[in-house]
Design a protein around this motif. Structure first.
Motif, mmCIF file in Angstrom:
data_model
loop_
_atom_site.group_PDB
_atom_site.id
_atom_site.type_symbol
_atom_site.label_atom_id
_atom_site.label_comp_id
_atom_site.label_asym_id
_atom_site.label_seq_id
_atom_site.Cartn_x
_atom_site.Cartn_y
_atom_site.Cartn_z
ATOM 1 N N LEU A 80 1.643 9.006 6.047
ATOM 2 C CA LEU A 80 1.435 7.596 5.683
ATOM 3 C C LEU A 80 2.385 6.659 6.419
ATOM 4 O O LEU A 80 1.992 5.574 6.832
ATOM 5 C CB LEU A 80 1.619 7.402 4.181
ATOM 6 C CG LEU A 80 0.448 7.806 3.303
ATOM 7 C CD1 LEU A 80 0.828 7.704 1.837
ATOM 8 C CD2 LEU A 80 -0.761 6.925 3.588
ATOM 9 N N ALA A 130 0.882 4.176 -2.831
ATOM 10 C CA ALA A 130 0.583 5.552 -2.423
ATOM 11 C C ALA A 130 1.762 6.472 -2.709
ATOM 12 O O ALA A 130 1.582 7.590 -3.207
ATOM 13 C CB ALA A 130 0.216 5.595 -0.940
ATOM 14 N N SER A 131 2.962 6.006 -2.413
ATOM 15 C CA SER A 131 4.163 6.799 -2.665
ATOM 16 C C SER A 131 4.334 7.059 -4.163
ATOM 17 O O SER A 131 4.650 8.179 -4.576
ATOM 18 C CB SER A 131 5.380 6.070 -2.110
ATOM 19 O OG SER A 131 6.554 6.770 -2.400
ATOM 20 N N LEU A 190 1.683 9.600 -5.270
ATOM 21 C CA LEU A 190 2.053 10.936 -4.802
ATOM 22 C C LEU A 190 3.212 11.499 -5.616
ATOM 23 O O LEU A 190 3.237 12.694 -5.924
ATOM 24 C CB LEU A 190 2.430 10.899 -3.319
ATOM 25 C CG LEU A 190 1.270 10.857 -2.341
ATOM 26 C CD1 LEU A 190 1.773 10.622 -0.922
ATOM 27 C CD2 LEU A 190 0.451 12.137 -2.419
ATOM 28 N N GLN A 200 3.180 16.937 -0.777
ATOM 29 C CA GLN A 200 3.583 15.568 -1.100
ATOM 30 C C GLN A 200 4.327 14.923 0.061
ATOM 31 O O GLN A 200 4.017 13.798 0.469
ATOM 32 C CB GLN A 200 4.464 15.561 -2.346
ATOM 33 C CG GLN A 200 4.962 14.187 -2.737
ATOM 34 C CD GLN A 200 5.848 14.225 -3.970
ATOM 35 O OE1 GLN A 200 5.859 15.165 -4.726
ATOM 36 N NE2 GLN A 200 6.617 13.159 -4.156
ATOM 37 N N PHE A 241 0.829 -1.203 0.000
ATOM 38 C CA PHE A 241 0.000 0.000 0.000
ATOM 39 C C PHE A 241 0.864 1.254 0.000
ATOM 40 O O PHE A 241 0.585 2.201 -0.731
ATOM 41 C CB PHE A 241 -0.950 -0.002 1.199
ATOM 42 C CG PHE A 241 -1.664 1.312 1.379
ATOM 43 C CD1 PHE A 241 -2.695 1.680 0.534
ATOM 44 C CD2 PHE A 241 -1.270 2.193 2.378
ATOM 45 C CE1 PHE A 241 -3.337 2.899 0.690
ATOM 46 C CE2 PHE A 241 -1.902 3.417 2.536
ATOM 47 C CZ PHE A 241 -2.941 3.768 1.692
ATOM 48 N N PHE A 242 1.912 1.238 0.818
ATOM 49 C CA PHE A 242 2.780 2.418 0.880
ATOM 50 C C PHE A 242 3.475 2.662 -0.455
ATOM 51 O O PHE A 242 3.606 3.804 -0.878
ATOM 52 C CB PHE A 242 3.818 2.272 2.000
ATOM 53 C CG PHE A 242 4.788 3.409 2.014
ATOM 54 C CD1 PHE A 242 4.397 4.653 2.492
ATOM 55 C CD2 PHE A 242 6.077 3.264 1.524
ATOM 56 C CE1 PHE A 242 5.284 5.725 2.486
ATOM 57 C CE2 PHE A 242 6.956 4.325 1.510
ATOM 58 C CZ PHE A 242 6.564 5.561 1.998
#
Length: 182
Positions: free
Chosen positions: A85, A6-7, A10, A78, A2-3
């Motif tokens: 997160l 998401a990263s 972003l 960002q 997930f990270f």
């Protein structure tokens, strides 16, 4: 996982908006007209934030400070979202450095993209308003190298040399940014 997703998202959105603001700043500084497809894209991506900022921040000579402030704001947002997160409370003190390195990395990667487009367009000899804009944006960076690097078989290798140097700069910026996080 997930990270990472998401990263990545972003990075894409933040890089696109930051890059558009920096490109607007650079195009204004180089006095490149905005009546072309690149200018239209830059306006479409940035007018919503830059026009309100212009009411608060006036330009300094040839520098449109509202474009620079918008780019900084996108980088701050960002990295704030990334820090939230990962839950890195200790990293908040390093936020200004992360933002500055992130801004520099977006600027360098944007310049690399312009140089690649310039090189490809020069090989296919495309004459269009787009190629003129790309040439005007790349010329200040390439000119010093073109003075010392001779044409080889009629091919200008200065974009390749500049791309290699910019890649080295990206490596250095990446290590400096990683060092800040340690």
């Amino acid at each position: 996982m997930f990270f990472q997703i998401a990263s990545f998202l972003l990075d894409v959105v933040g890089g696109l908006l930051t890059g558009a603001c920096l490109l607007r700043l650079y195009m204004q500084w180089q006095r490149v007209p905005f009546g072309n497809p690149i200018g239209g894209l830059v306006f479409a991506l940035t007018d919503w934030i830059i026009l309100p900022l212009r009411k608060l921040i006036s330009p300094a000579g040839k520098w449109d400070l509202s474009s620079l402030v918008a780019a900084l704001l996108f980088q701050v947002l960002q990295y704030v979202l990334l820090l939230v997160l990962i839950g890195a409370a200790a990293a908040w003190a390093w936020l200004p450095w992360l933002v500055l390195f992130g801004l520099a990395k977006v600027a360098v990667s944007g310049l690399m993209g312009l140089l690649i487009v310039h090189a490809v367009m020069s090989w296919i000899a495309a004459r269009s308003p787009l190629s003129d804009v790309v040439w005007r944006l790349c010329a200040p960076v390439l000119r010093p190298f073109q003075k010392v690097i001779p044409l080889l078989g009629g091919i200008d290798l200065s974009p390749l040399v500049v791309l290699v140097l910019l890649q080295v700069v990206m490596i250095v910026l990446g290590h400096l940014q990683a060092g800040v996080m340690r």
